[in-house]
Scaffold this active site. Structure first.
Site, short mmCIF file in Angstrom:
data_model
loop_
_atom_site.label_atom_id
_atom_site.label_comp_id
_atom_site.label_asym_id
_atom_site.label_seq_id
_atom_site.Cartn_x
_atom_site.Cartn_y
_atom_site.Cartn_z
N LYS A 1 -4.66 9.44 15.48
CA LYS A 1 -3.98 10.27 14.30
C LYS A 1 -3.90 11.91 14.91
CE LYS A 1 -3.23 7.01 11.42
NZ LYS A 1 -2.06 6.92 10.90
N TYR B 1 -8.92 5.66 16.43
CA TYR B 1 -8.17 5.94 15.46
C TYR B 1 -7.90 7.38 15.33
CZ TYR B 1 -6.59 5.63 10.54
OH TYR B 1 -5.60 6.09 9.37
N ASN C 1 4.56 5.40 8.57
CA ASN C 1 3.57 5.09 8.12
C ASN C 1 2.64 3.76 8.43
OD1 ASN C 1 1.80 4.77 5.45
ND2 ASN C 1 2.70 2.83 5.43
N ASP D 1 8.33 -4.51 14.64
CA ASP D 1 7.08 -4.32 15.22
C ASP D 1 7.23 -2.76 15.76
OD1 ASP D 1 4.99 -4.00 16.83
OD2 ASP D 1 5.13 -6.22 17.46
N VAL D 2 6.32 -2.03 15.29
CA VAL D 2 6.67 -0.34 15.74
C VAL D 2 5.87 -0.18 16.99
CG1 VAL D 2 6.52 0.34 13.41
CG2 VAL D 2 4.52 0.21 14.67
N GLY E 1 0.82 -1.31 0.09
CA GLY E 1 -0.01 0.02 -0.01
C GLY E 1 0.91 1.39 0.08
N ILE E 2 0.47 2.18 0.65
CA ILE E 2 0.97 3.65 0.96
C ILE E 2 2.37 3.36 1.17
CG2 ILE E 2 0.98 5.76 2.10
CD1 ILE E 2 -1.83 5.42 2.35
N ASP F 1 8.38 -3.70 8.07
CA ASP F 1 7.10 -4.25 8.38
C ASP F 1 7.22 -5.22 9.26
OD1 ASP F 1 4.06 -4.56 8.08
OD2 ASP F 1 4.38 -3.87 6.06
N SER G 1 -4.27 11.17 9.11
CA SER G 1 -5.46 10.85 8.24
C SER G 1 -6.37 12.16 8.17
CB SER G 1 -5.91 9.47 8.96
OG SER G 1 -7.36 9.22 8.24
#
Length: 183
Positions: free
Chosen positions: A157, A153, A88, A62-63, A21-22, A41, A140
């Site tokens: 953000k 969420y 991201n 793993d962030v 994706g992004i 990732d 977002s």
């Protein structure tokens, strides 16, 4: 994406959530502009690295885990000093507030917001020494929308926006006149 503008030549960029994706698109765009890329990732993003070629390295990250950030910062030194961090990676399960449990809330905050802090903790010191660095926190457009089931969420953000503003203030007066972009 084809471009002849090599604006990031000589820079090393770390991109989280680069497996698809992004995140993958950001990693490819940075590479097209001349940056070497550390694509991260939950599983090493080998497809992304394969698309970029020898200018990229895949790293499992793993962030949400501080130890993962610490070890990624150590591993990245084999490639060079990270100049650009693009946070991201994101987590966004849709849960109505009455169905939202604390574990989901915390995973959302850890993935979307704690990761911003941890990246700065482990990569800002080297940027300060060099007097140059970039942090990009992906927020977002949902922060301005009323979408049921996304309160956790949206909160995370909005937190990114606040953190990035605070981080910009923290580095604004660096004595060495460093050049940073926070956003």
């Amino acid at each position: 994406m084809k471009t002849s503008i090599r604006t990031h030549e000589g820079r090393l960029a770390l991109v989280t959530g680069a497996g698809q994706g992004i995140g993958q698109a950001i990693a490819l765009a940075l590479a097209a502009r001349g940056a070497r890329v550390i694509a991260t990732d939950l599983k090493p993003p080998l497809e992304t690295v394969g698309k970029i070629g020898p200018m990229a390295t895949a790293v499992q990250l793993d962030v949400t885990q501080e130890e993962n950030w610490r070890s990624t910062s150590v591993k990245s030194r084999d490639v060079g000093d990270v100049d650009i961090v693009v946070n991201n990676a994101g987590y966004f399960p849709n849960r109505a507030i009455e169905e939202l449990d604390l574990a989901t809330w915390r995973k959302t905050m850890a993935t979307n917001l704690d990761s911003q802090f941890l990246s700065a903790k482990y990569f800002l010191p080297a940027m300060r020494k060099k007097g140059w660095g970039r942090f990009v926190g992906i927020s977002s457009n949902m922060v301005g929308l009323a979408i049921p089931g996304m309160s956790h969420y949206i909160a995370s953000k909005m937190g990114i926006i606040g953190f990035m503003r605070g981080l910009a203030n923290d580095v604004a007066n660096d004595a060495d006149g460093g050049q940073y972009r926070i956003g």
